[in-house]
Design a protein around this motif. Structure first.
Motif, PDB file in Angstrom:
ATOM      1  N   GLN A 182      44.063  62.598 -91.213  1.00 13.26           N
ATOM      2  CA  GLN A 182      45.400  62.135 -90.843  1.00 13.26           C
ATOM      3  C   GLN A 182      46.233  63.307 -90.323  1.00 13.26           C
ATOM      4  O   GLN A 182      46.953  63.182 -89.330  1.00 13.26           O
ATOM      5  N   VAL A 183      46.119  64.454 -90.992  1.00 16.51           N
ATOM      6  CA  VAL A 183      46.854  65.645 -90.567  1.00 16.51           C
ATOM      7  C   VAL A 183      46.397  66.098 -89.187  1.00 16.51           C
ATOM      8  O   VAL A 183      47.205  66.484 -88.329  1.00 16.51           O
ATOM      9  N   LEU A 184      45.094  66.034 -88.939  1.00 14.68           N
ATOM     10  CA  LEU A 184      44.525  66.522 -87.680  1.00 14.68           C
ATOM     11  C   LEU A 184      44.507  65.470 -86.579  1.00 14.68           C
ATOM     12  O   LEU A 184      44.180  65.789 -85.431  1.00 14.68           O
ATOM     13  N   GLY A 185      44.831  64.231 -86.930  1.00 16.59           N
ATOM     14  CA  GLY A 185      44.781  63.175 -85.930  1.00 16.59           C
ATOM     15  C   GLY A 185      43.370  62.796 -85.532  1.00 16.59           C
ATOM     16  O   GLY A 185      43.119  62.407 -84.384  1.00 16.59           O
ATOM     17  N   LYS A 186      42.449  62.880 -86.492  1.00 15.20           N
ATOM     18  CA  LYS A 186      41.037  62.586 -86.230  1.00 15.20           C
ATOM     19  C   LYS A 186      40.626  61.268 -86.878  1.00 15.20           C
ATOM     20  O   LYS A 186      41.267  60.786 -87.818  1.00 15.20           O
ATOM     21  N   ASP A 187      39.507  60.723 -86.404  1.00 11.21           N
ATOM     22  CA  ASP A 187      38.958  59.493 -86.949  1.00 11.21           C
ATOM     23  C   ASP A 187      37.672  59.835 -87.705  1.00 11.21           C
ATOM     24  O   ASP A 187      36.766  60.455 -87.156  1.00 11.21           O
ATOM     25  N   ILE A 188      37.594  59.406 -88.950  1.00 10.18           N
ATOM     26  CA  ILE A 188      36.452  59.733 -89.794  1.00 10.18           C
ATOM     27  C   ILE A 188      35.131  59.229 -89.218  1.00 10.18           C
ATOM     28  O   ILE A 188      34.083  59.846 -89.400  1.00 10.18           O
ATOM     29  N   SER A 189      35.183  58.125 -88.500  1.00 14.41           N
ATOM     30  CA  SER A 189      33.941  57.514 -88.009  1.00 14.41           C
ATOM     31  C   SER A 189      33.240  58.356 -86.948  1.00 14.41           C
ATOM     32  O   SER A 189      32.027  58.255 -86.774  1.00 14.41           O
ATOM     33  N   GLY A 190      33.992  59.181 -86.255  1.00 16.04           N
ATOM     34  CA  GLY A 190      33.386  59.976 -85.196  1.00 16.04           C
ATOM     35  C   GLY A 190      32.991  61.379 -85.615  1.00 16.04           C
ATOM     36  O   GLY A 190      32.581  62.184 -84.772  1.00 16.04           O
TER      37      GLY A 190
END
Length: 391
Positions: A182-190
């Motif tokens: 969430q902090v990094l603006g990333k998606d766990i699935s990728g």
């Protein structure tokens, strides 16, 4: 509520004084200050309650503490980072666990350390003691025996059973990874996640991350990457070989970390910090071995955007106390007969939801002392138990 770290090291004298005489006691729920009180709590009054339970065993849930009592069970074979130190030496840890159950979950708990490492004997003991408790928290039991023990106990007992070294660690790790992303603006699935360590925690973390949508998980043990075709794998590692490492990697940690997004250290072994240089630009490093992380947070920060450890004297502590009090409280509140995978995922989501109020690179999970966590986890777990039909 933000996390805090200690500024002054705890002394040996403080530690031993804090454990002198043990950390637990039994307190009465009602005072006994008159002959009438004594007649109600004990003989002759107690006989009426015993007879009522003899006629209807379900009444034990209302008139004894057993239904909401958690037993913390260990054989002392994998205690913290100390290894196989035996049942008696494990007791201070189990007492501490019971204190945390009461403090954060409001649940009564007693430690039960067993002077046997035989899985059959442990199961037989707990089956015979079943009328005395409502749930089982397995603790500090060595792999791979811990996997067999948990699976067989879940079959043998009609109550919640959870090996916290596996699932408590996995729940909080998933919550922390959600916070970091969430902090990094990333998606766990990728993301590509590298798990160093194929013991109790490593196996459980790999599984929960896959269940949460991480498609590319690579697991390593002391011999390197676990992959299909590798000889000498036990059944647990063989299943990992079949379900992880979709990229077909071979080799050691250096090969695994090239281009990886997340490093999850659960091996107890230190690593060369320069290996982290091959990770992605927005790398996440969870060095969770205690008391010494796989890589010092200051060193890891040179290569990673977010760093977490299992220690309270560094930011982003991945601490099981964020999970197990609420998980068991939710299971017992709902009358669940088991703890399902969906209940664990719900617990992770609840921890993450509390963290969202104050997220930052050094605040990806709530403080272990945050009073909001256990009630949120308990409510989410109870709701998931009902949805899964185990109540």
């Amino acid at each position: 509520m933000t996390g805090t770290t200690m500024t002054t090291p705890v002394t040996d004298a403080e530690i031993f004084e804090g454990h002198e005489g043990g950390k637990l006691s039994v307190a009465a729920t009602r005072p006994i200050s008159s002959p009438r009180d004594l007649s109600v709590a004990y003989t002759p009054g107690v006989a009426k309650v015993s007879l009522a339970i003899a006629e209807d065993a379900a009444k034990a849930k209302r008139y004894t503490w057993a239904d909401r009592l958690v037993v913390v069970v260990s054989d002392g074979t994998a205690v913290l980072g100390l290894g196989d130190i035996g049942a008696s030496a494990s007791l201070p840890v189990m007492e501490g666990k019971s204190v945390l159950f009461k403090t954060f979950g409001g649940l009564d708990s007693i430690p039960l350390v067993l002077d046997t490492t035989d899985v059959d004997e442990i199961i037989e003991t707990l089956v015979r003691l079943r009328p005395s408790f409502g749930a089982v928290n397995l603790e500090d039991i060595s792999a791979p025996r811990c996997f067999e023990l948990e699976d067989r106990l879940k079959e043998a007992l009609d109550c919640p059973v959870m090996h916290d070294d596996q699932h408590g660690t996995a729940i909080v790790t998933l919550a922390a990874l959600r916070g970091a992303n969430q902090v990094l603006g990333k998606d766990i699935s990728g993301q590509r996640v590298v798990v160093s360590g194929a013991g109790a925690a490593g196996v459980a973390c790999a599984r929960i991350l896959q269940n949460a949508g991480v498609a590319d998980v690579t697991v390593l043990d002391s011999r390197g990457i676990i992959h299909e075709g590798r000889e000498g794998l036990n059944p647990i590692k063989q299943k990992l070989a079949e379900t992880t490492n979709t990229s077909g990697l071979r080799g050691g940690l250096g090969e695994a970390l090239k281009g990886a997004d997340v490093f999850l250290g659960l091996s107890g072994a230190t690593i060369d910090e320069t290996l982290l240089a091959g990770m992605s630009d927005d790398a996440i490093v969870f060095a969770l071995s205690n008391p010494d992380p796989e890589v010092h947070p200051a060193a890891a920060s040179r290569y990673a955007k977010i760093v977490a450890t299992g220690r309270s004297d560094f930011p982003n502590q991945i601490n099981n106390v964020l999970a197990f009090p609420g998980v068991f409280r939710g299971a017992l509140d709902s009358g669940a007969r088991a703890i399902t995978e969906n209940m664990k995922l719900a617990a992770a989501d609840a921890i993450f939801s509390v963290a969202q109020d104050d997220l930052g690179p050094d605040r990806i999970v709530p403080s272990p002392l945050d009073p909001r966590v256990a009630p949120e986890v308990a409510a989410a777990v109870a709701k998931a138990a009902e949805a899964d039909g185990v109540v």
